[in-house]
Design a protein around this motif. Sequence first.
Motif, short mmCIF file in Angstrom:
data_model
loop_
_atom_site.label_atom_id
_atom_site.label_comp_id
_atom_site.label_asym_id
_atom_site.label_seq_id
_atom_site.Cartn_x
_atom_site.Cartn_y
_atom_site.Cartn_z
N ASP A 17 51.47 43.07 39.47
CA ASP A 17 50.05 43.01 39.76
C ASP A 17 49.49 41.60 39.50
N ALA A 40 50.77 39.12 42.10
CA ALA A 40 50.08 39.21 43.38
C ALA A 40 48.75 38.47 43.32
N LEU A 65 49.36 34.66 43.26
CA LEU A 65 49.72 34.18 44.60
C LEU A 65 48.49 34.05 45.47
N LEU A 66 47.61 35.02 45.36
CA LEU A 66 46.37 35.01 46.15
C LEU A 66 45.51 33.80 45.78
N GLU A 73 37.52 34.61 40.20
CA GLU A 73 37.63 36.00 39.75
C GLU A 73 39.01 36.26 39.14
N VAL A 74 40.04 35.69 39.77
CA VAL A 74 41.42 35.97 39.37
C VAL A 74 41.84 35.13 38.16
#
Lengths: 655, 110
Positions: A551, A554, A557-558, A627-628
């Motif tokens: 998770d 991912a 990477l985004l 956000e990430v």
Amino acid sequence: MTQLVADQATSLLANALRKQLDALPHGHDLALCLNGEWLLGCATKTLERAFTTAHGDDVRVSTDADTDTLLCVVEHWIQSTAQLGEMERDLEGLYDELGASYESLSSIYEIGSDSSLLLHPEEALRRIIDRALAYEADLHAVFWLVDGATIVPAQWRNTATPQARPARLGLIGRALTEQRGIIDNRRANSDDEPELHDAQRVAVTPMMCRDRAVGALVVWHHAEGAFDSRLMGLLTSLASQAAMILEQDRLRKQTVEGERLRREVEISGVIQKTLLLGHAPQHFSGVEFGTVAHASRHIDGDFFGFFEQNAQTIDVLVADVMGKGIPAALVGAGVKSQFLRFAGARPQRHTANASLTPRTIVESVHKEVAAQLIDLGKFVTAVYARIEPSSQRLTIVDCGHTEVLHYRARDHRVVRLRDDRDDQANLPLGFVPGTPYPETEVAIEPGDCLCFYSDGITEATDAQGAMFGVEALAQTLALHRAAAPQEIADAIHVAVTTFATATGVNDDLTCVIAKILPAPRTLEFHAEPGHLQRVRQFADEICRAARASADDTARVLLAVTEAVSNVIRHAYSTDETGIVRIEGEAFADSVRFSIFDHGATFDRDGVDDPAFDGSSDGGFGIFIIEEVMDEVSLGRDANGNNRLDLRMRFKKGNE
Amino acid sequence: MNLASETIGDVEVIEVLEKNLDADTAQLFKTEMTARLTEGGKIIFDLGMLEFIDSSGLGAMLSCLRKLNATGGDLKLCSLSASVRSMFELVRMHRVIEIYETREEAIASL
């Protein structure tokens, strides 16, 4: 009159004049007089010029060379040198100010050790807030204490009496919740914090006690400017001191109620946690730390600290005060504040090559504390180590401390870094004033592990009275070398406590593990979107190395794709010859990426929030990144390239 | 751009046979889709093959959605992998574009 008396400036002048002499026609001479004192030659020359520098120094230059031009050149040169001297002196002033701050910490430490003054914590708080105030002219400050869900003012300066209010509000609320210091140099008005209404810049540091924020020290200024990490360092130290004093006061009152024995353990723990034990930097490039900090009932005055000198250099201090109880802890606090003074909080503009050497730091500290320690009949063993992962160099100054263990990945051996000069090992601090503390240099490589520890580790005893010993410590280190540094530290802690089950651990257990990491990996490519797949592969490999969950991977990477797309589309506006470079680094609990380009600088403020109703497509990229990622910062590298730093800390398994 | 299309009743299901929809491929996707979209069309994107989508891919889909909505049509998504779905949730677009587990559920909704 400003006097050009700084030693450097004087010698600069003299040296430069000597050079001028060399350039003179053969057989001629030059003389220089500064503020009535002849630095070079004497006044027997035929031509002479007297002038006053921009800073009021009287200078006389004379020569027998028959040229007036030379004197003009010299005059001009001296004027600029005088300015240089002035700058040097400014810097010295800065150090003095810094030193004064830390000296005040020492004086607080003296207050702390004087039991009668301990009865007046208000007095201590008053001194602390005044010390914060002295950092800069026209500062305002409030010392808040947390009382349940509200904060109440304990001390305030240059502001109307602040009113108690809910603790969760505003910037102070954030600092208390996140339990970290916050600097806001672009303060926007907020009604939540009335006293900060006119503040242009604010610095808040929470006062931590036993992992809880028990108060906050807030300083602010009504004029624009920038608070920096130096101020934060000072505030953090002051807040720690205050927390310790208040906690001691609270416990002292409870002691009166007859809980003395149980509470003493707490006092020891509090002192150790708030003051003596440093927080290992989580994200220093090239080296990762793990620590064991177990305070015994009879606190033994172990302490450690970490000082980041620059992006490539970090110093580790592990020390042990001989003696027990709260007095030993307070001596530790005093000595540590001196290390902070010389090794920590160096001005940012002080560059790598100019920072003090470990030897100078240790000798400077010793100069300050030796007489006091001797008076008190205490001494301190310490090891001061400078780790430079990118230069693969370790510099150690031993002060009669336990030998550092060095696990070498190259030959899978654990080497004891003992002093080469055999029986001439360095003395502890506080033995002989003026003792030299020479350095030892050792090569280090990625995969290597360093283990700094106190004698509580090696001298833990089992039922038969046998000691745990350096051998067992070395074996434990070698056995767990592949684990994350904190896991290695935990394994050592478990091994020692298991060994000493029968007798119990009576001493402080202190251990710092430093693991040298591989150099960050890099990927460089032209600014073409066709490379995005490669970028993700690169990011994926870094995530794998850090053992990130599927998770988290991912999401990383985004975010990295968004960041690189941004550079390709906006920084280079689809100029496909532009170069993009990514640096990736895996840590035990996080990953870090830095993205470099030499295109147009990204203006974060120029991007609005995305439309969450789907009515437009813009703004999602930067929203996703922020956000990430837990840390996002834009800046420039030494070569003037744009630099975007991203870090994601992994969510813990149980969350 | 690899796309497979199937018409079921008045619904067109377009299967995106790509693994990545990023700044490299999204523009092409948008161009091809714009050419295909009919006024008032009911479209389903089956994203079962898709492993990665970023804001460019998202932008292309939002653009399709707006075009269809403006002419009385609609767009739904189905068969999203966990990571693709979490991207939509991250930017809260699962509230704007309806997402279904299976193609059948998506068709039934139109």
